[in-house]
Motif scaffolding. Structure first.
Motif, PDB file in Angstrom:
ATOM      1  N   ASN A  41      41.018  50.065  43.432  1.00 13.45           N
ATOM      2  CA  ASN A  41      41.451  48.796  43.201  1.00 13.45           C
ATOM      3  C   ASN A  41      42.379  48.462  41.501  1.00 13.45           C
ATOM      4  OD1 ASN A  41      39.183  50.203  41.953  1.00 13.45           O
ATOM      5  ND2 ASN A  41      38.203  47.841  41.096  1.00 13.45           N
ATOM      6  N   LYS A  42      42.183  49.944  41.339  1.00 16.97           N
ATOM      7  CA  LYS A  42      42.950  50.515  39.683  1.00 16.97           C
ATOM      8  C   LYS A  42      44.916  50.086  40.173  1.00 16.97           C
ATOM      9  CE  LYS A  42      39.634  51.384  37.611  1.00 16.97           C
ATOM     10  NZ  LYS A  42      38.899  50.683  38.908  1.00 16.97           N
ATOM     11  N   LYS A  45      45.285  46.780  40.869  1.00 18.49           N
ATOM     12  CA  LYS A  45      45.488  45.845  39.722  1.00 18.49           C
ATOM     13  C   LYS A  45      46.482  46.219  38.944  1.00 18.49           C
ATOM     14  CE  LYS A  45      40.560  46.324  38.021  1.00 18.49           C
ATOM     15  NZ  LYS A  45      39.570  46.581  37.418  1.00 18.49           N
ATOM     16  N   HIS A  71      40.179  54.151  35.427  1.00 20.13           N
ATOM     17  CA  HIS A  71      41.325  53.681  34.806  1.00 20.13           C
ATOM     18  C   HIS A  71      42.342  53.878  34.273  1.00 20.13           C
ATOM     19  CE1 HIS A  71      43.599  50.582  32.729  1.00 20.13           C
ATOM     20  NE2 HIS A  71      43.112  50.966  31.851  1.00 20.13           N
ATOM     21  N   SER A 145      41.347  44.765  33.884  1.00 20.45           N
ATOM     22  CA  SER A 145      41.434  43.885  33.989  1.00 20.45           C
ATOM     23  C   SER A 145      41.938  42.912  33.131  1.00 20.45           C
ATOM     24  CB  SER A 145      40.081  43.256  34.353  1.00 20.45           C
ATOM     25  OG  SER A 145      39.384  44.137  35.341  1.00 20.45           O
ATOM     26  N   ALA A 149      46.029  41.138  36.586  1.00 18.06           N
ATOM     27  CA  ALA A 149      44.978  41.965  37.386  1.00 18.06           C
ATOM     28  C   ALA A 149      44.548  41.853  38.565  1.00 18.06           C
ATOM     29  CB  ALA A 149      43.633  43.050  37.203  1.00 18.06           C
ATOM     30  N   CYS A 153      44.633  41.956  43.274  1.00 15.86           N
ATOM     31  CA  CYS A 153      43.283  42.216  43.589  1.00 15.86           C
ATOM     32  C   CYS A 153      43.127  40.607  44.648  1.00 15.86           C
ATOM     33  CB  CYS A 153      42.399  42.317  42.918  1.00 15.86           C
ATOM     34  SG  CYS A 153      42.083  43.817  42.175  1.00 15.86           S
ATOM     35  N   GLY A 178      37.657  42.270  37.351  1.00 18.28           N
ATOM     36  CA  GLY A 178      38.786  41.835  37.730  1.00 18.28           C
ATOM     37  C   GLY A 178      38.739  41.723  38.782  1.00 18.28           C
ATOM     38  N   THR A 179      38.389  42.887  39.981  1.00 18.61           N
ATOM     39  CA  THR A 179      38.253  42.856  41.419  1.00 18.61           C
ATOM     40  C   THR A 179      37.574  41.229  42.274  1.00 18.61           C
ATOM     41  OG1 THR A 179      38.322  44.747  41.139  1.00 18.61           O
ATOM     42  CG2 THR A 179      37.810  44.671  43.195  1.00 18.61           C
ATOM     43  N   GLY A 182      39.457  38.692  41.316  1.00 18.23           N
ATOM     44  CA  GLY A 182      40.985  38.666  42.429  1.00 18.23           C
ATOM     45  C   GLY A 182      40.416  38.110  43.540  1.00 18.23           C
TER      46      GLY A 182
END
Ligand code: PLP
Length: 311
Positions: A41-42, A45, A71, A145, A149, A153, A178-179, A182
């Motif tokens: 996921n990074k 983002k 991150h 996030s 980001a 996502c 944040g994930t 998204g």
């Protein structure tokens, strides 16, 4: 960001008698395979943040994190592969570990700050002091996030629509939210999103999803919810039961997990499937958000817990 990257990331079905018994189909979206260095996921983002940094003419990226931060690791890798300078402001005493060693090797400048200073990281005074010391930079928040980001996502939904026309729920681990924000902003009509908190956060995580949606000027396209019962006592805390689950899962499915986020996600997901939370015939997608570099920092604790399991 430039190649090599794998989007859409593979979608892999898992087979387990538990799913069959509850009439649920479970697919894993393998974002752990998204890029050889910039994990999971990074990568998503960072994608639009790096584009923004370039557009704004920045040559330096700066962010914050703990000493084992996925991150920070991904940011250092992305800066290295995309030709930026990078600065990591790290919470706590100066130290070396595999995460920070990689970051240094990719050219990241590390600044260790006390926990008190770190708490102050978003203040204008702290950021001004950093700019005086390091020059100008493109700032990413802890965990990466922010609005861009969320946009990155949100692309998970469109990828899934093309890969799998009929999914009902998308699940992910939840740290800075944040994930999940998204995913909830990008799913097709009729689907829903479920986050599994990796830390003891209470309502703060739900508030963070709402704040990120407002910041990104998006609304949730799907109903979403956060499951708070499977953080295992707090961020980066885990016990022998989680390690046993993680090892059995990896052996059965051939998919590596790490104990900070993804093992907690799947442990929780198995539990809510067995609790009967999903309807018969539903298709559930779990996002493997990567982060496997973190296994190295947890190796000693994992080994100690595995010893208790074999006694
Ligand atoms: C950072 C991270 C998460 C948490 O994502 P958020 O957007 O911060 O909620 C989940 N899984 C892995 C492997 C991570 O590194």
């Amino acid at each position: 960001m430039s190649a090599p990257q794998v989007t859409p990331t593979p979608l892999q079905e898992l087979h387990d008698p538990i799913f069959a018994r509850h009439g649920v189909r479970l697919l894993v979206k393998r974002d752990d395979l998204i890029h050889p260095l910039i994990s999971g996921n990074k990568w998503r983002k960072l994608k639009y943040n790096l584009a923004a940094a370039r557009r704004l003419g920045h040559d330096t990226l700066l962010s914050f994190g703990g000493a084992y931060s996925n991150h920070i690791h991904a940011l250092a890798a992305a800066a290295h592969t995309e030709g930026y300078k990078s600065i990591g402001v790290i919470r706590g005493e100066a130290q070396a570990n595999p995460t920070l060693d990689d970051a240094r090797a990719w050219g990241m400048q590390l600044h260790f700050v006390s926990r008190a200073c770190y708490r102050d990281r978003n203040s204008g005074a702290f950021l001004d002091a950093l700019r005086r010391r390091c020059g100008d930079f493109y700032l990413l928040p802890e965990g990466g996030s922010n609005a861009l980001a969320v946009r990155g996502c949100a692309e998970i939904g469109a990828e899934l629509d093309a890969q799998c026309p009929a999914y009902d729920c998308v699940c992910c681990a939840c740290g800075s939210a944040g994930t999940l924000a998204g995913i909830a902003a990008g799913l097709r009509r009729g689907a829903r999103a479920l986050g599994f908190a990796a830390l003891r956060a209470g309502a703060a995580l739900e508030a963070e999803v709402a704040r990120l949606h407002a910041a990104a000027s998006v609304t949730a396209s799907a109903p979403w919810r956060i499951e708070h019962g499977y953080h295992g006592g707090g961020y980066a805390r885990f016990d022998a039961a989680l390690v046993r689950f993680m090892d059995e899962f990896s052996a059965r499915h051939g998919i590596p997990l790490e104990p900070i986020y993804t093992a907690k996600l799947f442990y929780g997901l198995y539990a809510v499937i067995q609790r009967g939370d999903f309807g018969r015939g539903e298709t559930v997608v779990a996002l493997h958000s990567g982060g496997l570099q973190g296994l190295r920092g947890a190796a000693d604790r994992l080994a100690a817990l595995r010893r208790t399991l074999t006694l």
